[in-house]
Structure formats: structure tokens, C-alpha cells
Design an enzyme around this catalytic site. Structure first.
Site, PDB file in Angstrom:
ATOM      1  N   HIS A  50       0.833  -1.199   0.000  1.00  0.00           N
ATOM      2  CA  HIS A  50       0.000   0.000   0.000  1.00  0.00           C
ATOM      3  C   HIS A  50       0.872   1.255   0.000  1.00  0.00           C
ATOM      4  CE1 HIS A  50      -2.305   3.139   2.302  1.00  0.00           C
ATOM      5  NE2 HIS A  50      -3.155   2.869   1.328  1.00  0.00           N
ATOM      6  N   GLU A  53       2.043   1.804  -3.468  1.00  0.00           N
ATOM      7  CA  GLU A  53       0.944   2.373  -4.263  1.00  0.00           C
ATOM      8  C   GLU A  53       0.906   3.888  -4.125  1.00  0.00           C
ATOM      9  OE1 GLU A  53      -3.518   3.432  -3.674  1.00  0.00           O
ATOM     10  OE2 GLU A  53      -3.118   1.387  -3.004  1.00  0.00           O
ATOM     11  N   HIS A  54       1.034   4.388  -2.909  1.00  0.00           N
ATOM     12  CA  HIS A  54       1.047   5.840  -2.692  1.00  0.00           C
ATOM     13  C   HIS A  54       2.239   6.495  -3.392  1.00  0.00           C
ATOM     14  CE1 HIS A  54      -1.923   6.935   0.649  1.00  0.00           C
ATOM     15  NE2 HIS A  54      -2.188   5.671   0.347  1.00  0.00           N
ATOM     16  N   GLU A 130      -4.062   8.123   7.635  1.00  0.00           N
ATOM     17  CA  GLU A 130      -5.076   7.232   7.060  1.00  0.00           C
ATOM     18  C   GLU A 130      -5.380   6.080   8.019  1.00  0.00           C
ATOM     19  OE1 GLU A 130      -5.843   4.667   2.910  1.00  0.00           O
ATOM     20  OE2 GLU A 130      -3.885   5.596   3.297  1.00  0.00           O
TER      21      GLU A 130
END
Length: 440
Positions: A50, A53-54, A130
């Protein structure tokens, strides 16, 4: 062996392309799929997929983060990405004559992302926020906790975002090493759906992805043994967030079709049994539903309700009785017919979206199940009968096989659970903190 109904090609460097062309739209969606996610992560690097991905949106050799965003804003296009438990996807939707922009930018991101140290630290802070936001939303985090409860000995139980500790502790070199190992030619599938020229697409993709690192990636297979643990997490909130869950079926399991119809009738919508019995008839919950998710080797079937402590006993009783009725009696003829029509309508409407059709093309790569034409996709669902429903209900919806996870205002929820028909198992009680335990 039947030939694929789709346009397919494997480039010389190993990148696979699968495409579906239809000229009834003015747009085209293109996605780049890679096997990635927490299933393939070491516990100390939980959430690294993840994180990567960012970072794909944080600058390449020739584009700043702002330039990546503005290229799509200028042409009225859409660019996004998501990370699942076992794969990651970067995708774009553009008008048909702008597919070159989509391929160029997406290729630049997966080949030339820089992992700039300053951008990485800034994005680390974003992800930590997040995680806090997610952990402060009990109606969302409860499903992650349920999966963790069921898959206590599998990485499938780990949170996609990682934990505050794992994200804070990752070094740039560790993140970049995972990127270089996974973002290689043999681990990339390009899916394209919409209005495009096949010959031009092949030339474009071949040119733009020629510099991609060559290599293969051996995905980790999920060896799953489901747990039936009951866990109550205490948190200072007003409602009880209640989930029941059990191991479902894999994407290649033919029982998936019956389970999909069962789920839709049981808790998949406003006319479903759970919604009608718990919300409409008794007013015991605002939100109540069931769901099923399939993976390559397994699946998860879950049931959720958000209710007050004073209603918890009644909701547990209704969950039990509705599961029992479904296993013993199946669906009525009217429910079965209505649900098949509902799914048919949902699928046909979804097929009007080029992005949905793009996602459908990835199943061969991700699950070893070749994608089917729309009419062939519908056929197995329309053939499901009541005996199929009863069989899968008895096999899957056995309360003795179910894990139970709750986030509750206090430990009284454990006593209510112990006095219910879901008793007979040890109930663990703890506080909901800012970290998840990991599975090796």
C-alpha cells in the site's frame, strides 16, 4: 481447448495484455495489475504494498506529483489505484483518443517512480493519518478485525494499510527493494476495455513498457486454517459493532455462484432477510448486511450489524435463527427468482462501465479463472437452484464454524454473547488499540 473470446498478447519481455474492444462507448479504461498486497509481505513490512501504491503518484524521472495529476485533469480523464489483500491495480479512464496519455503516464509510474526521500517521509505521515482515520471508524475496522480473527495464522489476516508501527519503521531501501522485486515484466497484466484500436494499443504498450525491469515474481500461496474464536474489543463508543464470519469459497470454486445468490437474498440489499427482519420489522439496527469475498485459495463470508447494547441479545438471536432457517429451508421460489433477476440486472448495468469490464479481465491472472463473455458470466448464476442454496448454506453457514468479533462500549457484550445460542466457545476480551498483531 476453447479460444479466448478476448484479444490477448504476451510481449517479448513477458508482460501480458488482455483486452475487450467495443465501439458503443467513447471511452477506454486501462489497468495495470500486479500480484502484491499483505499476502506477500513480511510481518515487519506489513503495509509496504500500500505504501508503494502511494509512492507511485509521487514523481518520476520526468514528472512531478503535480504533473502526474494535471495530465489527466487537462484531458478530463481519471487516474487512480487500489491495493487489495493479494494484488494491486493502477488504472485510468480516458476518452478514446487519449489512450496514449494513459499508457504513457501509467508506464512512467511503474518504471520510473523515484521514491524521493522527502516525498516518502511526507507520504508516510499521510498513511499514518489514514490508519488513524480507519481505526477511528469502528464500522469499517470491524471487518479487518474479523478477517484477522478468522485467519489468525495467515497473512490474509493482516491489515492492508499495515500498522502504525510497521509503517513508521519501514526504511526507504526496504520499500524500494519490494518495488524492484514485484514490479517486473513477469508480474504485470495490462487489462484494457472500451473503444480503442488493437494494433495501435499493442505498439503503444510494447514501446512504453520495453524499459520495465525483466523478471518474475513467485506469489505466496495462502495456506488457511480458519479460526472460530470470539473476541470483544472495548472502545468508548455508543454502539456495538457485531460481525460473524467464516471461511467462504475461492474464486475458482463452483459453489461461488450459489453463495453469491444466497448472500444477496440473506443480507445483500434492502429486501434481504436480515434487513427486513432486523431493521424494518424490529428497528434494532440502522445498518445490517452480509457479504462474501473470494480470493485465489479461500474466501470470507461475513455478517454485520451496528446496534445498541440493549439490542445485542435480540440481534444475536435473529442472526442465529436466520442462519438456521436458511440452512434448513433454503430460499423460497420467489426469493430465488427475484435474486437471480437482481443479480442479472446488476451485472448488465455494471457492464456499461468500461472500468468494470476492465476489472473482469484480470481473473485469469489473479485467480487462474479465465474471464468469460457477459452471457457466459450470467449463465452459472441463472442455473442455481434451491438444492444448491441449501447445500452451500449447510456447508458454509454453520454457526459452529463462525468466528465472532465485536467492538463494544464495555465487557458486558462478552456476557451477552456467552448467554446466546452462539455460546460454547472461549470469548476473549481486550481493548481496541492502535495496532494489529501480525501473522507470520
Amino acid at each position: 481447448m476453447q479460444a479466448s473470446p478476448y484479444l490477448k498478447l504476451t510481449l517479448d519481455n513477458g508482460v501480458e495484455i488482455i483486452a475487450e474492444r467495443f465501439d458503443t462507448v467513447q471511452s477506454v479504461s486501462i489497468g495495470m495489475f500486479l500480484k502484491s498486497g499483505v499476502l506477500h509481505e513480511k510481518p515487519e513490512l506489513m503495509g509496504v504494498s500500500h505504501f508503494i501504491e502511494h509512492m507511485m503518484f509521487k514523481g518520476t524521472k520526468k514528472r512531478s506529483p503535480r504533473m502526474i495529476a494535471s495530465e489527466f485533469d487537462r484531458i478530463g480523464g481519471y487516474l487512480n489505484a487500489f491495493t487489495a489483500k493479494d494484488y494491486c491495480c493502477y488504472y485510468a479512464r480516458v476518452v478514446k483518443d487519449r489512450i496514449d496519455t494513459a499508457v504513457d503516464v501509467l508506464s512512467d509510474m511503474v518504471i520510473n517512480s523515484q521514491f524521493d526521500a522527502e516525498e516518502l517521509e511526507r507520504e508516510r505521515r499521510v498513511i499514518l493519518e489514514e490508519i488513524k482515520m480507519y481505526e477511528d471508524s469502528p464500522d469499517e475496522i470491524i471487518h479487518e478485525l474479523l478477517g484477522q480473527n478468522i485467519w489468525q495464522h495467515s497473512r490474509l489476516g493482516n491489515p492492508i494499510l499495515g500498522t502504525a508501527a510497521s509503517v513508521a519503521g519501514m526504511k526507504r531501501d526496504q520499500i524500494h527493494e519490494v518495488f524492484e522485486r514485484q514490479y517486473v515484466t513477469g508480474n504485470l497484466l495490462i487489462c484494457v476495455a472500451g473503444n480503442f484500436d488493437w494494433d495501435e494499443l499493442k505498439k503503444l504498450v510494447e514501446k512504453k513498457l520495453k524499459p520495465l525491469r525483466r523478471g518474475t515474481f513467485k506469489p505466496r500461496e495462502a495456506l488457511v486454517k480458519a479460526s472460530t474464536t470470539a473476541t470483544v474489543f472495548q472502545k468508548d463508543i455508543e454502539q456495538v459493532h457485531l460481525t460473524l464470519g467464516t471461511e467462504g469459497v475461492s474464486f475458482s470454486d463452483r459453489r461461488r455462484f450459489a453463495l453469491t445468490i444466497l448472500n444477496a437474498a440473506f443480507g445483500g440489499g434492502m429486501s434481504s432477510r436480515l434487513f427486513q427482519e432486523i431493521r424494518e420489522k424490529r428497528g434494532l439496527a440502522y445498518t445490517v448486511y452480509s457479504y462474501h469475498t473470494s480470493y485465489k485459495k479461500t474466501g470470507l463470508f461475513g455478517v454485520y450489524a451496528g446496534t445498541s447494547m440493549e439490542n445485542l441479545k435480540d440481534v444475536l438471536e435473529l442472526f442465529y435463527s436466520e442462519l438456521e432457517k436458511l440452512a434448513n429451508r433454503g430460499l423460497t421460489a420467489r426469493e430465488l427468482e427475484d435474486t437471480r433477476e437482481q443479480l442479472k440486472g446488476n451485472m448488465l448495468i455494471a457492464l456499461e462501465s468500461t472500468t468494470n469490464r476492465m476489472n473482469r479481465l484480470s481473473t485469469g491472472f489473479l485467480y487462474n479463472v479465465e474471464p468469460q463473455l457477459p452471457e457466459n458470466t450470467l449463465a452459472p448464476y441463472l442455473k442455481v437452484n434451491d438444492e444448491d442454496i441449501k447445500l452451500v448454506a449447510r456447508e458454509i453457514l454453520d454457526e459452529r464454524k463462525m468466528a465472532i468479533t465485536m467492538i463494544a462500549p464495555n465487557a458486558d457484550a462478552a456476557g451477552i454473547l456467552a448467554d446466546s445460542r452462539f455460546s460454547g466457545r472461549t470469548v476473549k476480551v481486550g481493548s481496541l488499540g492502535r495496532a494489529f498483531p501480525s501473522a507470520s
